[in-house]
Design a protein around this motif. Structure first.
Motif: not given
Length: 189
Positions: A52, A54, A74, A78
């Motif tokens: 991934s 960002d 994720e 967060e």
């Protein structure tokens, strides 16, 4: 015999049978796959590792496991970032209240005068107010040295709510006046 496949939206325009054949093929494939897809179920069925990038920070991450594990990580990251940010904001507010209180104490002490002209007590209060002001500066400098966290950007994933329907009748889907096709199929003749 390829040992490396790059697939860009491979599930677009596939029916269910063809999708299952593709998933079976990819599951048996012994090489490396790079898949770009928005089909979460498909990604969950064929991935073992998620790479991934960002959007905001441009950081590259590798998560071992299925796509659903990646989404869980994720969400947890967060939430942790948001909690750290909020804790820091509470600490900043607490320090600011103390600094303001010490500054007020210093101001009140420097103006304090006794009616009977007790110079010793008046000097003591002025010294105390000077200490309060120095304390306020020291505490205020803690804020300047603090590593400030950026406010986390909340990444709200696009969610379409799904509802349970009662199956009433024999048909799953009923369509009237339906046109299926591409290009010329949509042009009325």
């Amino acid at each position: 015999n390829p040992n490396f496949l790059i697939l860009d939206e491979p599930t677009n325009d596939l029916d269910l049978l063809t999708l299952n054949v593709l998933e079976d093929f990819l599951e048996d494939f012994k090489g490396c796959l790079i898949i770009v897809s928005h089909d979460r179920r498909f990604l969950d069925n064929v991935t073992q590792k998620v790479f991934s990038i960002d959007r905001e920070t441009r950081h590259f991450k590798v998560i071992n496991g299925k796509f659903s594990h990646f989404l869980e990580n994720e969400e947890r990251d967060e939430k942790r970032k948001w909690e750290l940010y909020q804790a820091q904001q509470r600490e900043i507010e607490r320090i600011n209240v103390i600094v303001e209180q010490k500054k007020q104490d210093a101001e009140d002490g420097s103006k304090w005068e006794r009616s009977d002209n007790d110079k010793m007590l008046q000097g003591y209060n002025r010294n105390k107010s000077g200490r309060s002001l120095r304390t306020a500066k020291v505490i205020g400098n803690r804020l300047k040295r603090m590593d400030m966290l950026d406010k986390p950007i909340l990444k709200n994933l696009f969610n379409i709510p799904t509802y349970e329907f009662k199956n009433e009748g024999n048909s799953e889907i009923e369509a009237k006046h339906l046109v299926i096709g591409r290009g010329k199929a949509f042009k009325r003749q």
